[in-house]
Design an enzyme around this catalytic site. Sequence first.
Site, PDB file in Angstrom:
ATOM      1  N   ASN A 194      17.854  11.444  37.458  1.00 38.53           N
ATOM      2  CA  ASN A 194      19.048  10.955  36.759  1.00 38.53           C
ATOM      3  C   ASN A 194      18.854   9.544  36.189  1.00 38.53           C
ATOM      4  O   ASN A 194      19.750   9.010  35.544  1.00 38.53           O
ATOM      5  CB  ASN A 194      20.261  10.948  37.701  1.00 38.53           C
ATOM      6  CG  ASN A 194      20.059  10.022  38.882  1.00 38.53           C
ATOM      7  OD1 ASN A 194      19.305  10.338  39.786  1.00 38.53           O
ATOM      8  ND2 ASN A 194      20.700   8.870  38.865  1.00 38.53           N
TER       9      ASN A 194
ATOM     10  N   GLY B  31      15.857   6.171  35.000  1.00 44.38           N
ATOM     11  CA  GLY B  31      14.524   5.590  34.793  1.00 44.38           C
ATOM     12  C   GLY B  31      13.421   6.560  34.375  1.00 44.38           C
ATOM     13  O   GLY B  31      13.575   7.365  33.448  1.00 44.38           O
TER      14      GLY B  31
ATOM     15  N   TYR C 150       7.715  -1.379  51.164  1.00 48.94           N
ATOM     16  CA  TYR C 150       7.505  -0.628  49.911  1.00 48.94           C
ATOM     17  C   TYR C 150       6.023  -0.275  49.743  1.00 48.94           C
ATOM     18  O   TYR C 150       5.663   0.859  49.426  1.00 48.94           O
ATOM     19  CB  TYR C 150       8.017  -1.444  48.726  1.00 48.94           C
ATOM     20  CG  TYR C 150       7.881  -0.711  47.398  1.00 48.94           C
ATOM     21  CD1 TYR C 150       8.627   0.432  47.132  1.00 48.94           C
ATOM     22  CD2 TYR C 150       6.993  -1.152  46.421  1.00 48.94           C
ATOM     23  CE1 TYR C 150       8.502   1.113  45.924  1.00 48.94           C
ATOM     24  CE2 TYR C 150       6.861  -0.482  45.210  1.00 48.94           C
ATOM     25  CZ  TYR C 150       7.617   0.653  44.970  1.00 48.94           C
ATOM     26  OH  TYR C 150       7.480   1.328  43.772  1.00 48.94           O
TER      27      TYR C 150
HETATM   28  N1  LIG Z   1       9.918   0.691  37.786  1.00 41.56           N
HETATM   29  C1  LIG Z   1       8.683   0.310  38.100  1.00 41.56           C
HETATM   30  O1  LIG Z   1       8.183  -0.746  37.619  1.00 41.56           O
HETATM   31  C2  LIG Z   1       7.831   1.144  39.004  1.00 41.56           C
HETATM   32  C3  LIG Z   1       6.506   0.732  39.239  1.00 41.56           C
HETATM   33  C4  LIG Z   1       5.701   1.513  40.074  1.00 41.56           C
HETATM   34  C5  LIG Z   1       6.213   2.669  40.652  1.00 41.56           C
HETATM   35  N2  LIG Z   1       7.501   3.034  40.420  1.00 41.56           N
HETATM   36  C6  LIG Z   1       7.995   4.273  41.054  1.00 41.56           C
HETATM   37  O2  LIG Z   1       8.575   5.097  40.067  1.00 41.56           O
HETATM   38  C7  LIG Z   1       9.536   5.967  40.670  1.00 41.56           C
HETATM   39  C8  LIG Z   1      10.800   6.011  39.827  1.00 41.56           C
HETATM   40  O3  LIG Z   1      11.390   4.718  39.814  1.00 41.56           O
HETATM   41  P1  LIG Z   1      12.214   4.136  38.576  1.00 41.56           P
HETATM   42  O4  LIG Z   1      11.535   2.907  38.147  1.00 41.56           O
HETATM   43  O5  LIG Z   1      12.493   5.187  37.581  1.00 41.56           O
HETATM   44  O6  LIG Z   1      13.555   3.669  39.333  1.00 41.56           O
HETATM   45  P2  LIG Z   1      15.077   4.151  39.222  1.00 41.56           P
HETATM   46  O7  LIG Z   1      15.563   4.043  37.820  1.00 41.56           O
HETATM   47  O8  LIG Z   1      15.814   3.388  40.270  1.00 41.56           O
HETATM   48  O9  LIG Z   1      15.001   5.695  39.617  1.00 41.56           O
HETATM   49  C9  LIG Z   1      14.755   6.087  40.938  1.00 41.56           C
HETATM   50  C10 LIG Z   1      15.364   7.448  41.167  1.00 41.56           C
HETATM   51  O10 LIG Z   1      15.190   7.805  42.553  1.00 41.56           O
HETATM   52  C11 LIG Z   1      16.448   8.197  43.067  1.00 41.56           C
HETATM   53  N3  LIG Z   1      16.611   8.022  44.506  1.00 41.56           N
HETATM   54  C12 LIG Z   1      16.663   6.852  45.192  1.00 41.56           C
HETATM   55  N4  LIG Z   1      16.941   7.080  46.474  1.00 41.56           N
HETATM   56  C13 LIG Z   1      17.061   8.428  46.606  1.00 41.56           C
HETATM   57  C14 LIG Z   1      17.371   9.293  47.685  1.00 41.56           C
HETATM   58  N5  LIG Z   1      17.664   8.822  48.907  1.00 41.56           N
HETATM   59  N6  LIG Z   1      17.419  10.634  47.468  1.00 41.56           N
HETATM   60  C15 LIG Z   1      17.187  11.133  46.241  1.00 41.56           C
HETATM   61  N7  LIG Z   1      16.916  10.369  45.179  1.00 41.56           N
HETATM   62  C16 LIG Z   1      16.854   9.028  45.366  1.00 41.56           C
HETATM   63  C17 LIG Z   1      17.430   7.329  42.306  1.00 41.56           C
HETATM   64  O11 LIG Z   1      18.762   7.803  42.453  1.00 41.56           O
HETATM   65  P3  LIG Z   1      20.031   6.814  42.191  1.00 41.56           P
HETATM   66  O12 LIG Z   1      20.145   6.678  40.701  1.00 41.56           O
HETATM   67  O13 LIG Z   1      21.140   7.551  42.825  1.00 41.56           O
HETATM   68  O14 LIG Z   1      19.717   5.500  42.860  1.00 41.56           O
HETATM   69  C18 LIG Z   1      16.867   7.469  40.901  1.00 41.56           C
HETATM   70  O15 LIG Z   1      17.234   8.696  40.344  1.00 41.56           O
HETATM   71  C19 LIG Z   1       9.732   5.447  42.088  1.00 41.56           C
HETATM   72  O16 LIG Z   1       9.031   6.285  42.983  1.00 41.56           O
HETATM   73  C20 LIG Z   1       9.104   4.057  42.079  1.00 41.56           C
HETATM   74  O17 LIG Z   1       8.590   3.698  43.334  1.00 41.56           O
HETATM   75  C21 LIG Z   1       8.327   2.303  39.616  1.00 41.56           C
END
Ligand SMILES: NC(=O)c1ccc[n+]([C@@H]2O[C@H](COP(=O)([O-])OP(=O)(O)OC[C@H]3O[C@@H](n4cnc5c(N)ncnc54)[C@H](OP(=O)(O)O)[C@@H]3O)[C@@H](O)[C@H]2O)c1
Length: 281
Positions: free
Chosen positions: A12, A14, A164
């Site tokens: 939903n 990012g 993390y």
């Molecule tokens: N952004 C970066 O720079 C970056 C860098 C390296 C790795 N990552 C990895 O990329 C992945 C996606 O992150 P993003 O950047 O797209 O962040 P994001 O926009 O916060 O998206 C994260 C997603 O995970 C969901 N989530 C969190 N807790 C959850 C739970 N308890 N049960 C089910 N779903 C849950 C969130 O739901 P809600 O919307 O309800 O919170 C959201 O849909 C993550 O695994 C992160 O560690 C991100």
Amino acid sequence: MKDKIILITGANSGIGKAAAEALARMSGTIVMMSRNLQRGEEARRELIERTGHQQIDLMTCDLASLEDIRKFSSDFHKKYDRLDVLINNAGIFVHERMETADGFEYQIGVNHLGPFLLTSLLLDLLKKSGEARIINVSSAAHLIGKINFDDLHLEKSYNPWKSYAQSKLANVLFTYELSRRLNGDGITVNALHPGLVKSRFSYDRRTEKPDSFIKLGEIISITPEKGAETTVFLATSPEVSGMSGGYYVRKKAKRTSKASYDQKTAAKLWDVSTELTRAKF
Ligand SMILES: NC(=O)c1ccc[n+]([C@@H]2O[C@H](COP(=O)([O-])OP(=O)(O)OC[C@H]3O[C@@H](n4cnc5c(N)ncnc54)[C@H](OP(=O)(O)O)[C@@H]3O)[C@@H](O)[C@H]2O)c1
């Protein structure tokens, strides 16, 4: 990709949402997992409107609850008789120590133990695909990670980055170990770092504002669409057909930390994770 069934967790927002959109444009059935029905439904409607693709399903699941994951799997089995691509994308960064419904430290719980159980429960459907792919969204943060077997839930010394990084190293160790164990089963498993991506990830969920440290990084961060490119590549590209046990950055295979290649650590983490989640692979 026309007949493929693809499940994306955390779809939903990012990177997950951007990947869901790109995959929807290639057709197939996209199942978006969201922990929140309203946020999930808003995203699903937006993607249908933007892509014109109707086969976008929404299912809810909180990865911070083993019971919810088991219920999700049961519901998924009722709806689908096969799964071609599982994208374990959902992840979280929490600032203060929190626990999941099962008493796990929140980041190891949501980022590793939840997806570990989910993957085990969906493995029968992945095996029916014939050529399935599992993709684990890790992070370059794994480079500073260590698995603290003597204090996995960081009760003695909590630090959000330590937590993390541990959870993201667990993603890489799990990817390599699962790949070894599935060898010959027609399922590939790969991990990736999406880049530094501007998403809700940088938000402090207590204040709903970007974390001041991570906010600095936003200056050089990429869009979720760009960040989703490696996920989409691993999910669809014939270039990686049959390739397993890799870690990709910008669609290229890269080496990971020394700790991530330690097979003893991987096997021990597997056993601990199995014990904690009661997963049966
Ligand atoms: N952004 C970066 O720079 C970056 C860098 C390296 C790795 N990552 C990895 O990329 C992945 C996606 O992150 P993003 O950047 O797209 O962040 P994001 O926009 O916060 O998206 C994260 C997603 O995970 C969901 N989530 C969190 N807790 C959850 C739970 N308890 N049960 C089910 N779903 C849950 C969130 O739901 P809600 O919307 O309800 O919170 C959201 O849909 C993550 O695994 C992160 O560690 C991100």
